[in-house]
Write an enzyme that holds these catalytic residues in place. Structure first.
Site, PDB file in Angstrom:
ATOM      1  N   HIS A   1      21.771   2.924  33.740  1.00  0.00           N
ATOM      2  CA  HIS A   1      21.296   1.946  32.747  1.00  0.00           C
ATOM      3  C   HIS A   1      20.098   2.542  32.020  1.00  0.00           C
ATOM      4  CE1 HIS A   1      19.996  -1.814  30.968  1.00  0.00           C
ATOM      5  NE2 HIS A   1      21.061  -2.432  31.467  1.00  0.00           N
TER       6      HIS A   1
ATOM      7  N   ARG B   1      17.419  -6.286  24.320  1.00  0.00           N
ATOM      8  CA  ARG B   1      17.894  -5.569  23.134  1.00  0.00           C
ATOM      9  C   ARG B   1      18.879  -6.417  22.360  1.00  0.00           C
ATOM     10  NH1 ARG B   1      20.722  -1.087  25.268  1.00  0.00           N
ATOM     11  NH2 ARG B   1      20.339  -1.788  27.403  1.00  0.00           N
TER      12      ARG B   1
END
Length: 549
Positions: A211, A234
């Protein structure tokens, strides 16, 4: 119980849900299938993806209808062509979802103990087979070995913290061995190893997801275990900026792509920056990360530039370039989905990011009924798997929001399949027994050959106030502050003093989440995350007194 699922931060995917319909989002299972297949790339397995995506809407609706969960917000994460990742207005969705189901299961264990039994502090060590059929498990409870019979569903998670001597991680992805991880130390691939030792087939074991956004603690930058920065940060519009204040990637690309660009760019530290609008949209997360010292808030662009060590004009130019992409819908990094323009005259939330071991796409091979497949390509009778222990569902790369979905969808599928399998066994046995149902009571009750343990063997525990039988009394904040070490941890919650030393290894969020507040008042952070009934339900013996005013 709960594992990494309790820490899932972005949400759960669902296509064609009630929430999406309320927002007018034109999503359906076919669109979700196509997105997932594209992310899985050449390892896509249509039969498993069809189950995952086709039952996704019903899974989310089920959580809302049966458990009254708040999943009223929907975000678009990387690799998704539609907003479909559901979460509520507060708390991590993983915690909300797993706690609701755990509590329902615990309630059933009390109200209907003939159907449900929960055995904690037990470690399954072996699958019991008769020929090619799995008929039960062998497990250690206390200091004794026991057996339990019946069909088995494995839901033991992945191996992204497998730093053990027989590590699957080191065997299949040795180059990732030194990376930090977001996983609890229980994620050592025990279920995979146990099943493969019993003849199960492993699949895609080299597919380990790194990640891009692990949170770096400024006070402990080298920590092996990191908290995860939710992809939703995000998804609501957060930008990734390098140490020169420049963008270098489409923030909504697939996880492996963003990670690759971070490594390729190499200009560290890399920071995730949220403007005021994004911060408000995901306010609870920001408050939580700030409270843990993992994120900072800045009330102006000038203060933000100072944090970067850059001239304000540099960040202004970055924002202006981004705003031009928003206006023209043409981004130099290929971004297609935007959340509005940025202003230098705003407030911001900022955190330092690093790539982290996160999810293992590989695991036990299963079919679309969650049956574990043997090395000869056939289902192993009596053995099922759900969640991260099962491989092949996500192919080469998992989409954000599909880990909780895999647990719920294949959890329900495996439950259905195991019940159907047990019913078929019972029917066959009834026929053989000439209708003598009484002979089958033991089988249907999942009886144990050695009998269930009547009581746990005494466990070795450190001597703490609660274990020594200290009677409840009152303590000053100064007295509590002296108990701030791993082998002696007290915290204050809502005016109560808790000795949580023995609870550390049991905490679903990991030891670090408690140790951050050792010797301190953890009320605000605790109440952000937990329902008031958590202490009396899970740690009643931890309460040793009250805070002296």
């Amino acid at each position: 119980m709960g594992g990494n699922s309790t820490k899932a931060t972005s949400g759960i995917n669902g296509a064609g849900t009630q929430t999406q319909q309320e927002y007018g989002i034109p999503d359906n299972a076919k669109i979700f299938f196509d997105d997932t297949k594209k992310s899985a790339r050449d390892l896509a397995r249509d039969n498993l993806i069809r189950v995952l995506t086709g039952r996704s809407g019903d899974a989310v609706n089920w959580l809302q209808d049966k458990f009254a969960l708040d999943l009223s917000k929907v975000a678009r994460l990387g690799g998704h062509s539609q907003p479909r990742t559901h979460r509520g207005n507060a708390q991590f969705p993983g915690m909300v979802i797993t706690y609701a189901q755990m509590e329902r299961l615990e309630d059933l264990a009390v109200s209907d103990p003939s159907r449900v039994k929960i055995l904690k502090k037990a470690r399954v060590t072996k699958l019991i087979k008769e020929g090619d059929v799995v008929v039960g498990v062998e497990y250690i409870h206390g200091n004794a070995t026991h057996t339990a019979y019946g069909p088995v569903i494995l839901a033991t998670g992945g191996y992204a913290a497998d730093f053990s001597s027989d590590s699957l991680l080191k065997k299949y992805r040795p180059e990732l061995w030194d990376l930090p991880t977001t996983n609890g130390d229980h994620c050592t691939g025990d279920g995979q190893k146990m099943a493969m030792a019993a003849g199960a087939s492993g699949i895609d074991l080299e597919k380990v997801q790194v990640h891009p956004t692990g949170l770096v603690d400024p006070n402990e930058p080298g920590a092996k275990v990191k908290f995860l920065a939710a992809e939703a940060l995000r998804g609501v519009g957060g930008l990734l900026l390098d140490n020169e204040g420049q963008r270098f990637v489409d923030e909504l690309q697939h996880r492996d792509f963003v990670t690759g660009k971070m490594w390729e760019n190499g200009k560290y530290p890399i920071r995730l920056v949220l403007n005021g609008r994004a911060s408000k949209d995901i306010e609870w997360h920001c408050k939580h990360y700030v409270g843990r010292g993992l994120m900072k808030r800045f009330d102006s662009g000038d203060a933000l530039a100072k944090e970067f060590g850059l001239a304000p004009a540099v960040l202004k130019k970055t924002f202006e370039d981004y705003n031009n992409s928003v206006r023209t819908q043409k981004d130099p990094f290929g971004k297609k989905f935007f959340s509005g323009e940025w202003s230098f005259d705003d407030f911001f939330h900022v955190a330092i990011m690093t790539p982290v071991l996160h999810y293992t796409m590989g695991g036990l091979e299963i079919d679309d009924e969650s049956r574990v497949i043997s090395s000869n390509g056939k289902p192993i009778p009596g053995l099922f798997a759900a969640g991260e222990v099962a491989g092949g569902v996500h192919g080469a790369n998992r989409l954000g929001g599909s880990s909780l979905l895999g647990c719920v969808v294949f959890g329900r599928v495996s439950g259905d399949s195991a019940a159907k399998y047990l019913l078929m066994q019972a029917s066959e046995a009834v026929a053989k027994a000439g209708g003598r149902i009484g002979q089958l009571a033991g089988q249907l009750g999942g009886s144990s050959a050695s009998g269930p343990p009547s009581a746990s063997a005494p466990e070795a525990k450190k001597e703490t106030a609660s274990s020594l039988g200290v009677k409840a009394s009152s303590f000053t904040a100064e007295e509590v502050s002296k108990h701030n070490k791993k082998d002696d941890v007290w915290v204050i919650v809502d005016g109560q003093v808790l000795d949580v030393t023995n609870f550390l290894p049991d905490h679903p969020g990991g030891e670090k989440a408690i140790l951050l507040y050792a010797g301190r008042d953890a009320t605000e952070e605790f109440n952000m995350l937990h329902d008031p009934k958590v202490i009396p339900r899970y740690a009643p013996d931890a309460v040793i007194g009250t805070l002296k005013k």
